[in-house]
Design an enzyme around this catalytic site. Structure first.
Site, PDB file in Angstrom:
ATOM      1  CG  ASP A 173      31.372 -37.051  63.863  1.00  0.00           C
ATOM      2  OD1 ASP A 173      32.198 -36.213  64.273  1.00  0.00           O
ATOM      3  OD2 ASP A 173      31.201 -37.317  62.663  1.00  0.00           O
ATOM      4  CG  HIS A 223      33.867 -34.020  61.997  1.00  0.00           C
ATOM      5  ND1 HIS A 223      33.400 -35.319  62.045  1.00  0.00           N
ATOM      6  CD2 HIS A 223      34.537 -33.899  60.832  1.00  0.00           C
ATOM      7  CE1 HIS A 223      33.783 -35.956  60.936  1.00  0.00           C
ATOM      8  NE2 HIS A 223      34.465 -35.122  60.182  1.00  0.00           N
ATOM      9  CB  SER A 266      33.973 -36.392  57.268  1.00  0.00           C
ATOM     10  OG  SER A 266      34.909 -37.070  58.032  1.00  0.00           O
TER      11      SER A 266
END
Ligand SMILES: [Ca+2]
Ligand SMILES: [Ca+2]
Ligand SMILES: [Ca+2]
Ligand SMILES: [Ca+2]
Length: 465
Positions: free
Chosen positions: A171, A222, A401
């Site tokens: 990520d 994220h 996600s």
């Protein structure tokens, strides 16, 4: 009388005693009942306390004498003593040392051989049914709970927290969030281009997220968010809890400003799973499962498939977000590759989130959240910095996600539940997940597999497999 005659008589006498016992079952002369059910609990393998119920009128002296006699049969030194009487009847008996299952059962049978004993059972250790004390759990983490849209992680936590298992999160990297960083292992920064990386260089051993702000978009944090859903620190009276809050995360930084190249991600997959990548030191903590909450609009490329096949050949399960384009997943990579678990997103009613990709290549669904507010989205660890990292916080996000790390965390729980058995292969993991799904509570307008993952059922099946 000859020796053999004596033996013969003794044998006859034994046979008669058996017949008497059978003929007068329930009479004062019968041996006590041995309740062995608790000895087979998956949670407890050693036993040092027992509950013995004596028939009315059995003196304390007789009880202690009987216990002492029962300990004599043990191969290793053992003593036992009465602790106290229970209100419901029965005496608490403390052994001088912990006994394994076999020895505990033998000891219980010795105790029950005394005709004054009605029954004997192990004084089992109970554990609270897990409700974590993390303050955001009750209000926000519906995806982990046992209500209609949840994956029943709360029930799985009665068996395992995922301790001992490693999850690689490919990520944007991670931040030093106090509700996450305790579960972070050394990672690697695979972003080869300095401009995308934003940390002033190409690849390096520091997988911190410097911020992925790009053009007019603020930094997303994220990677901190997805890693938190996998393994935020749990039961620490703070914030959130990860699905596998006892597992560890290896952060693999592959996404920076504007995203990341397939070539860097492919190297990250190889490295995370314990393969070798030129110029990069070996990963000291190869992952049992990889989470990739990333993708792009393309069919599966040869490079992705080769990297994924390599990871799978090393026993690493690869979990991929299906994508948020409300389109067929077959046009998205790496979700449409073979050998991955492609994850669609559900809302807090348990049906397809409006944005989730769909189609026959979806393997399972998991909570990804949908509008309108934080109670219907997925809350996890975050940061308030607009460009560079600022103060830690908790952010609510929606997406496949967010769904994928619910699955990756569940895979970690499944592997941890194996105990001393060999880890499940990626194919076995996928098969068990698919055969233990929770049915959708309503119909979906587009196909997203046969249900929402059920962490509790998957853990039970993984332990028994
Ligand atoms: Ca760098
Ligand atoms: Ca770096
Ligand atoms: Ca926490
Ligand atoms: Ca698949």
């Amino acid at each position: 009388m000859s020796k053999s005659n004596k033996l013969h008589q003794r044998a006859l006498a034994t046979a008669m005693a058996v017949a008497l016992t059978a003929g007068f079952a329930g009479s004062a002369a019968a041996a006590g009942r041995v309740d062995t059910a608790g000895l087979h609990s998956p949670d407890q393998t050693s036993f040092d306390r027992f509950i013995v119920k004596y028939r009315n009128g059995t003196s304390v002296t007789a009880q202690q004498g009987s216990l002492t006699k029962a300990t004599k049969a043990s191969a290793q030194a053992l003593s036992a003593s009465r602790v106290r009487s229970l209100a419901v009847g029965g005496e608490v008996v403390q052994a001088s040392r912990a006994l394994d299952r076999v020895e505990a059962e033998g000891f219980m049978r010795q105790i029950a051989a005394d005709p004054n004993v009605e029954y004997v059972e192990a004084d089992l250790i109970m554990k609270p049914l897990m409700t974590p004390n993390d303050p955001h759990y009750g209000t926000y983490l519906w995806g982990m709970q046992s209500g209609t849209p949840g994956i029943r992680a709360d029930q799985a936590w009665n068996t395992t927290s995922g301790a001992g298992v490693v999850v690689a999160v490919l990520d944007t990297g991670y931040t030093d969030h106090s509700d996450l960083v305790g579960n972070i292992l050394p990672g690697y920064d695979f972003i080869s281009q300095s401009r995308t990386a934003g940390d002033g260089n190409g690849r390096d051993s520091d997988a911190h997220d410097n911020g992925d702000y790009y053009r007019n978009e603020d930094s997303s944090w994220h990677g901190t968010h997805t890693a938190g859903t996998v393994a935020a620190v749990g039961n620490n009276n703070k914030g959130v809890i990860g699905v596998a809050y006892g597992a560890k995360v290896v952060p693999v930084r592959v996404l920076g400003r504007g995203g990341g190249y397939t070539s860097d991600i492919a190297d990250g997959i190889i490295w995370a799973s314990g393969g070798s990548v030129a110029g990069v030191p070996a990963n000291a903590n190869p992952a049992e499962v990889i989470n990739m909450s990333l993708g792009g609009a393309s069919t599966c490329s040869s490079t992705y498939q080769a990297a994924i096949d390599g990871a799978v050949s090393r026993g690493t399960t690869v979990v991929v977000a299906a994508g948020n384009s409300n389109a067929d997943v077959s046009g998205f990579t790496p979700a449409s590759c073979n050998n991955v678990i492609a994850v669609a997103a559900t809302n807090n009613s348990g049906t397809r989130a409006s944005y989730s990709n769909y189609g026959s290549k979806i393997d399972v669904a998991a909570p990804g959240g949908d509008s309108p507010d934080c109670t219907t989205l997925i809350v996890s660890t975050g940061n308030d910095g607009l460009s560079a990292p600022g103060a830690e916080n908790y952010l609510c996000m929606a997406g496949t996600s967010m769904a994928a790390p619910h699955v990756a965390g569940t895979v970690a729980l499944m592997q941890a539940a194996r105990g001393t058995k060999a880890p499940l292969t990626p194919a076995q993991v996928e098969s068990i997940l698919k055969s233990s799904l929770r049915a959708f509570p309503g119909s979906n307008d587009k196909p997203i597999g046969n249900g929402i993952i059920d962490a509790n059922a998957a853990v039970a099946a993984a332990a028994a497999f």
